[in-house]
Enzyme design. Structure first.
Site, PDB file in Angstrom:
ATOM      1  N   ARG A  27      -6.631 -66.396 -41.314  1.00  0.00           N
ATOM      2  CA  ARG A  27      -6.994 -67.209 -40.145  1.00  0.00           C
ATOM      3  C   ARG A  27      -8.507 -67.237 -39.943  1.00  0.00           C
ATOM      4  O   ARG A  27      -9.065 -68.246 -39.530  1.00  0.00           O
ATOM      5  CB  ARG A  27      -6.279 -66.690 -38.891  1.00  0.00           C
ATOM      6  CG  ARG A  27      -6.370 -67.677 -37.732  1.00  0.00           C
ATOM      7  CD  ARG A  27      -5.464 -67.294 -36.583  1.00  0.00           C
ATOM      8  NE  ARG A  27      -5.834 -66.017 -35.999  1.00  0.00           N
ATOM      9  CZ  ARG A  27      -5.119 -65.400 -35.061  1.00  0.00           C
ATOM     10  NH1 ARG A  27      -3.995 -65.932 -34.609  1.00  0.00           N
ATOM     11  NH2 ARG A  27      -5.508 -64.253 -34.563  1.00  0.00           N
TER      12      ARG A  27
ATOM     13  N   LYS B 175     -10.113 -69.781 -34.275  1.00  0.00           N
ATOM     14  CA  LYS B 175     -10.479 -68.755 -33.288  1.00  0.00           C
ATOM     15  C   LYS B 175     -12.002 -68.645 -33.211  1.00  0.00           C
ATOM     16  O   LYS B 175     -12.601 -67.728 -33.792  1.00  0.00           O
ATOM     17  CB  LYS B 175      -9.818 -67.430 -33.702  1.00  0.00           C
ATOM     18  CG  LYS B 175      -9.640 -66.455 -32.543  1.00  0.00           C
ATOM     19  CD  LYS B 175      -8.629 -65.389 -32.892  1.00  0.00           C
ATOM     20  CE  LYS B 175      -8.651 -64.222 -31.932  1.00  0.00           C
ATOM     21  NZ  LYS B 175      -8.343 -64.561 -30.551  1.00  0.00           N
TER      22      LYS B 175
HETATM   23  N1  PLP Z   1      -3.911 -67.981 -28.471  1.00  0.00           N
HETATM   24  C1  PLP Z   1      -5.188 -67.653 -28.208  1.00  0.00           C
HETATM   25  C2  PLP Z   1      -6.068 -68.664 -27.587  1.00  0.00           C
HETATM   26  C3  PLP Z   1      -5.659 -66.370 -28.544  1.00  0.00           C
HETATM   27  O1  PLP Z   1      -6.912 -66.018 -28.286  1.00  0.00           O
HETATM   28  C4  PLP Z   1      -4.772 -65.453 -29.133  1.00  0.00           C
HETATM   29  C5  PLP Z   1      -5.235 -64.129 -29.532  1.00  0.00           C
HETATM   30  O2  PLP Z   1      -5.595 -63.898 -30.641  1.00  0.00           O
HETATM   31  C6  PLP Z   1      -3.455 -65.846 -29.381  1.00  0.00           C
HETATM   32  C7  PLP Z   1      -3.064 -67.116 -29.028  1.00  0.00           C
HETATM   33  C8  PLP Z   1      -2.491 -64.910 -30.008  1.00  0.00           C
HETATM   34  O3  PLP Z   1      -2.704 -64.817 -31.383  1.00  0.00           O
HETATM   35  P1  PLP Z   1      -2.301 -63.501 -32.177  1.00  0.00           P
HETATM   36  O4  PLP Z   1      -0.871 -63.267 -31.910  1.00  0.00           O
HETATM   37  O5  PLP Z   1      -2.572 -63.837 -33.590  1.00  0.00           O
HETATM   38  O6  PLP Z   1      -3.163 -62.417 -31.655  1.00  0.00           O
HETATM   39  C1  COI Z   2      -6.214 -61.092 -29.179  1.00  0.00           C
HETATM   40  O1  COI Z   2      -5.077 -61.099 -28.731  1.00  0.00           O
HETATM   41  O2  COI Z   2      -6.553 -60.421 -30.150  1.00  0.00           O
HETATM   42  C2  COI Z   2      -7.234 -61.926 -28.592  1.00  0.00           C
HETATM   43  O3  COI Z   2      -8.171 -62.218 -29.265  1.00  0.00           O
HETATM   44  C3  COI Z   2      -7.058 -62.373 -27.212  1.00  0.00           C
HETATM   45  C4  COI Z   2      -8.270 -62.197 -26.348  1.00  0.00           C
HETATM   46  C5  COI Z   2      -8.714 -60.792 -26.192  1.00  0.00           C
HETATM   47  C6  COI Z   2      -9.357 -63.129 -26.716  1.00  0.00           C
END
Ligand code: PLP
Ligand code: COI
Length: 344
Positions: free
Chosen positions: A80, A183
């Site tokens: 990612r 991200k």
């Molecule tokens: N959506 C956003 C905007 C986020 O910042 C995050 C955190 O990383 C997620 C979703 C959840 O993604 P993940 O499950 O890969 O941490």
């Molecule tokens: C995460 O869940 O790792 C995120 O990046 C969410 C937030 C702290 C930005």
């Protein structure tokens, strides 16, 4: 680490011993460097400061009952971060080097991995920035990759307890054909005003609708959204949300426990039909949704009346945590084991 009260940790920054860095110059990434400094030396015209060339990741390491440390799905985070680089024209950090850096930073900070019983974890934060000077808007020629760690507790204060979310139509997190699927720091900057309004009104986060039509559910500030009804796990398909690794894992676990899984646009009105709802992400894990207040329409959707999470959300939460902490077999190869005992 006798002076850390592990069970009381919140989601915050704490200094740890080491971070790991790699520099991109002349088309090449350097060998990993270990640093004990919390600071970097940065050019005043670096592209990350002016034009937002910044991407980050978030993943976690967990200490099991057996004292072993497990890192959850780091390969996915590596991929990612490469997608984020493509999204804002940064050099891509090699997947193997990413994985090596993550393992290295965890090993160098083992004393900060919270004990099993605390329910806390070690948050791992990879970061990639454009570092060379440009005054015109164009991509950097040089980049810095850093990964640091910090022990954390729950993202939302209450942990695995339902909390309220708000719909606010006057704010967008990301444009339909913009950077919502990657991200990058700019998405989070764009979410700060609405997030602050929601917090001041007592909500955990904003539940964003799609930016174009405001018809469909997108995601929460820092997490994806899911709803559950008729034994079905339903989560948005959208071109402006981050592909959450936690959500992807939950979809797999939901089918394993005999639920149906649907990934499709979710019209706002469908909220009234869900029996359970949750926000999911690395930081949020599953944060059950108590209710969603549509502040523009003066309408509330309620999912928890007695303050307890829904039965299926709880089942999914327990299953995910069991794999992460090593209580349940890792059938999917999601976990990287740090292969030695941690000193007590
Ligand atoms: N959506 C956003 C905007 C986020 O910042 C995050 C955190 O990383 C997620 C979703 C959840 O993604 P993940 O499950 O890969 O941490
Ligand atoms: C995460 O869940 O790792 C995120 O990046 C969410 C937030 C702290 C930005």
């Amino acid at each position: 680490m006798e002076n850390i009260n592990w069970s009381d940790l919140t989601f915050g920054y704490m200094k740890t011993d080491y971070n790991v860095r790699s520099y991109y110059k002349n088309g090449q990434w350097s060998e990993l460097e270990i640093s004990d400094s919390e600071n970097i030396n940065l050019h005043i015209a670096a592209t990350c400061l002016h034009y937002g060339q910044e991407a980050f990741e978030g993943l976690k390491a967990f200490k099991g009952k057996d004292g072993k440390v497990r890192i959850f799905r780091m390969h996915e985070n590596a991929l990612r971060m490469q997608a984020s680089s493509r999204g804002i024209l940064m050099a891509e950090f090699p997947v193997e080097l990413f994985e090596k850096a993550v393992v290295e930073v965890v090993k160098r900070n083992l004393r900060f991995v919270p004990p099993y019983e605390s329910g806390a974890s070690l948050y791992i934060r990879p970061l990639l920035i454009g570092t060379s000077s440009q005054v015109g808007v164009s991509p950097s020629k040089e980049y810095l990759f850093i990964v640091f760690v910090t022990p954390v507790g729950p993202y939302f204060k209450t942990g695995f307890k339902p909390t309220p979310y708000a719909i606010l139509r006057d704010y967008d997190r990301a444009a339909p054909q913009g950077t919502g699927t990657v991200k990058v720091g700019g998405n989070y900057a764009a979410s700060l005003v609405a997030g602050e309004i929601a917090h001041q009104k007592g909500y955990s986060a904003v539940l964003y609708l799609d930016s174009k039509e405001k018809k469909y559910i997108d995601e929460c500030g820092p997490a994806n959204f899911f709803g559950i009804k008729n034994n079905t796990y339903i989560t948005p398909e959208s071109n402006s949300i981050l592909p959450s690794i936690t959500n992807k894992s939950l979809m797999t676990l939901a089918s394993e426990i005999g639920m149906k899984v649907e990934r499709r646009p979710i019209p706002v009105e469908e909220l009234s039909t869900f029996e359970e709802a949750g926000a999911c992400g690395t930081a949020a894990v599953i944060s059950p949704v108590e209710r969603i207040d549509d502040l523009d329409k003066n309408k509330s959707y309620i999912f928890s009346k007695d303050g307890s999470p829904g039965v299926l959300s709880e089942k999914l939460y327990n299953k995910l945590r069991a794999i992460q902490y090593g209580d349940e077999e890792d059938k999917h190869g999601w976990v990287t084991l740090i292969d030695f005992k941690v000193p007590a």
